[in-house]
Design a protein around this motif. Sequence first.
Motif, short mmCIF file in Angstrom:
data_model
loop_
_atom_site.label_atom_id
_atom_site.label_comp_id
_atom_site.label_asym_id
_atom_site.label_seq_id
_atom_site.Cartn_x
_atom_site.Cartn_y
_atom_site.Cartn_z
N ASN A 158 7.83 10.78 20.98
CA ASN A 158 8.18 11.97 22.54
C ASN A 158 10.25 12.06 22.51
O ASN A 158 10.91 11.43 22.43
CB ASN A 158 8.23 10.95 23.88
CG ASN A 158 7.86 12.45 25.03
OD1 ASN A 158 7.75 13.10 24.81
ND2 ASN A 158 8.80 11.45 25.88
N GLN A 163 6.32 16.49 22.58
CA GLN A 163 5.35 15.38 22.17
C GLN A 163 4.20 14.99 21.47
O GLN A 163 3.63 15.72 20.82
CB GLN A 163 4.64 15.07 23.83
CG GLN A 163 4.24 13.47 23.56
CD GLN A 163 3.58 13.57 24.89
OE1 GLN A 163 2.64 12.70 25.76
NE2 GLN A 163 4.36 14.46 25.98
N TYR A 176 7.15 18.65 26.04
CA TYR A 176 7.86 17.16 25.78
C TYR A 176 7.83 16.46 27.40
O TYR A 176 7.68 17.66 27.99
CB TYR A 176 9.25 17.62 25.63
CG TYR A 176 10.37 16.17 26.64
CD1 TYR A 176 10.57 15.27 25.95
CD2 TYR A 176 10.40 16.47 27.37
CE1 TYR A 176 10.93 13.91 26.49
CE2 TYR A 176 11.76 15.22 28.55
CZ TYR A 176 11.33 14.51 27.88
OH TYR A 176 12.69 13.60 28.50
N CYS A 179 9.33 9.71 28.76
CA CYS A 179 8.10 8.56 28.67
C CYS A 179 8.23 7.30 29.34
O CYS A 179 6.76 7.54 29.95
CB CYS A 179 9.04 7.15 27.88
SG CYS A 179 8.86 7.73 26.17
#
Length: 241
Positions: A158, A163, A176, A179
């Motif tokens: 990521n 991602q 994106y 996390c």
Amino acid sequence: MKTILIVEDNETSVEILEKVVRSVDDQSIIKAAANEDEAYLIAMKNNISLFLIDIVLNPLNPGDVSGMNFANQIRSIEKYKYTPIIFVTAIEDSKLYAYSDVHCYYYLEKPFDLEKASKVISEALRFPQIENKSQAVYFRKDGILYKRDISEVIYIENTRLGQKVYLTDGILELQYKPCKIILEEIMSDKLSQCSRSVIVNKDYIDSVDPISRYIKLKNGYGQIDIGVSFKKRFMKDICDD
């Protein structure tokens, strides 16, 4: 081997409950947490077989029922839908709410009747455990929802550019997303963040070199790095399993 989580803010009560559990099953792994947040992290990183939860985790807060809130949160997680919960309480008639809304296995009143506590915990540990090896995870791309099983996810890379979900049958490229948000949405104890940009499925870890800071993946899927600032946390995560 079973893992028991004691959620209790009082150290003396924790010690008593630990002794009772040991007297019933000295092979069990016992973990303890003093608040909801700590308990949630432990529950997500492990497979808990029995919860012992004090309803009042913050006695200085009038009307506190944070232990009950944690139990409700746990029941919303698929793998803990039927896991036995024993409430520890000094609250009169709390069992009425607990049984109807949270499906409590039993409740233990303070001060503890040790004989009764041993009997209840022993019975709860014999409760059939429903093992749910599969877990559906969902990814959204261009308005399309992709359903996969957690066992198909090898790791997630990521970055600000996007991602990439590395699957057993290919790569799924997505927008994106932090996390932290990915982990909260998937909510699986199989996933662990090993660097700022990578989340790995622990089932695919073949070996770990903590000195050189890299993970060798199973089945020829290559290797990924462990971030300097994530090393300690990651090693603790995989060693606690």
